[in-house]
Design a protein around this motif. Structure first.
Motif, PDB file in Angstrom:
ATOM      1  N   LEU A  39       9.968  -3.401   8.443  1.00  0.00           N
ATOM      2  CA  LEU A  39       8.533  -4.207   8.510  1.00  0.00           C
ATOM      3  C   LEU A  39       7.850  -3.873  10.011  1.00  0.00           C
ATOM      4  O   LEU A  39       8.544  -3.973  10.809  1.00  0.00           O
ATOM      5  N   VAL A  40       6.582  -3.464   9.901  1.00  0.00           N
ATOM      6  CA  VAL A  40       6.067  -3.210  11.202  1.00  0.00           C
ATOM      7  C   VAL A  40       4.806  -4.193  11.210  1.00  0.00           C
ATOM      8  O   VAL A  40       4.207  -4.300  10.261  1.00  0.00           O
ATOM      9  N   LEU A  56      -2.008   1.021  -1.856  1.00  0.00           N
ATOM     10  CA  LEU A  56      -2.269   0.624  -3.414  1.00  0.00           C
ATOM     11  C   LEU A  56      -1.053   0.207  -3.892  1.00  0.00           C
ATOM     12  O   LEU A  56      -0.932  -0.270  -5.207  1.00  0.00           O
ATOM     13  N   GLU A  57       0.051  -0.045  -3.256  1.00  0.00           N
ATOM     14  CA  GLU A  57       1.301  -0.580  -3.742  1.00  0.00           C
ATOM     15  C   GLU A  57       1.831  -1.741  -2.869  1.00  0.00           C
ATOM     16  O   GLU A  57       1.480  -1.859  -1.528  1.00  0.00           O
ATOM     17  N   SER A  58       2.280  -2.721  -3.427  1.00  0.00           N
ATOM     18  CA  SER A  58       2.907  -4.033  -2.583  1.00  0.00           C
ATOM     19  C   SER A  58       4.301  -4.057  -3.104  1.00  0.00           C
ATOM     20  O   SER A  58       4.832  -3.776  -4.298  1.00  0.00           O
ATOM     21  N   ILE A  59       5.172  -4.721  -2.170  1.00  0.00           N
ATOM     22  CA  ILE A  59       6.457  -5.021  -2.670  1.00  0.00           C
ATOM     23  C   ILE A  59       6.901  -6.347  -2.541  1.00  0.00           C
ATOM     24  O   ILE A  59       6.090  -7.174  -1.762  1.00  0.00           O
ATOM     25  N   ARG A  60       7.943  -6.771  -3.064  1.00  0.00           N
ATOM     26  CA  ARG A  60       8.478  -8.298  -3.133  1.00  0.00           C
ATOM     27  C   ARG A  60       9.347  -8.452  -1.992  1.00  0.00           C
ATOM     28  O   ARG A  60      10.476  -7.613  -1.742  1.00  0.00           O
ATOM     29  N   LEU A  61       8.993  -9.407  -0.961  1.00  0.00           N
ATOM     30  CA  LEU A  61       9.682  -9.655   0.132  1.00  0.00           C
ATOM     31  C   LEU A  61      10.300 -10.952  -0.229  1.00  0.00           C
ATOM     32  O   LEU A  61       9.538 -12.102  -0.191  1.00  0.00           O
ATOM     33  N   VAL A  70       3.840  -7.754   0.013  1.00  0.00           N
ATOM     34  CA  VAL A  70       3.260  -7.228   1.363  1.00  0.00           C
ATOM     35  C   VAL A  70       2.997  -6.051   0.880  1.00  0.00           C
ATOM     36  O   VAL A  70       3.542  -5.183   0.132  1.00  0.00           O
ATOM     37  N   PRO A  71       1.999  -5.537   1.569  1.00  0.00           N
ATOM     38  CA  PRO A  71       1.401  -3.916   1.362  1.00  0.00           C
ATOM     39  C   PRO A  71       2.579  -2.947   1.781  1.00  0.00           C
ATOM     40  O   PRO A  71       3.518  -3.427   2.602  1.00  0.00           O
ATOM     41  N   CYS A  72       2.728  -1.921   0.890  1.00  0.00           N
ATOM     42  CA  CYS A  72       3.856  -0.936   1.103  1.00  0.00           C
ATOM     43  C   CYS A  72       3.134   0.298   1.483  1.00  0.00           C
ATOM     44  O   CYS A  72       2.165   0.735   0.932  1.00  0.00           O
TER      45      CYS A  72
END
Length: 79
Positions: A39-40, A56-61, A70-72
């Motif tokens: 994470l940055v 265009l993609e998000s991930i589950r955190l 959050v955006p990936c």
């Protein structure tokens, strides 16, 4: 780049250099030895030419108190 750390401390902080389309910058990251992602902070990403809003993609955190999406993004390089 190498970093010395004190194994007796709870938090391991390392220096890293992130590279992007607009250049590069050095930042300090907390090393999580059990993490599967990096994470940055958004400001650092914007500085080197990435805008998380364009993702265009998000991930589950999973955090300590909730689930966030959050955006990936894929970056050029991280040293």
């Amino acid at each position: 780049m190498s970093e010395l750390f004190d194994v007796r401390r709870n938090l391991i902080v390392v220096r890293a250099r992130i590279f992007g389309p607009s250049g590069d910058t050095v930042l300090r990251l907390a090393l999580d030895t059990g993490s599967t992602s990096t994470l940055v902070d958004r400001l650092h990403l914007l500085t080197v030419g990435y805008d998380p809003i364009d993702s265009l993609e998000s991930i589950r955190l999973a955090t300590g108190s909730s689930i966030e999406y959050v955006p990936c993004i894929e970056i050029d390089r991280l040293d």
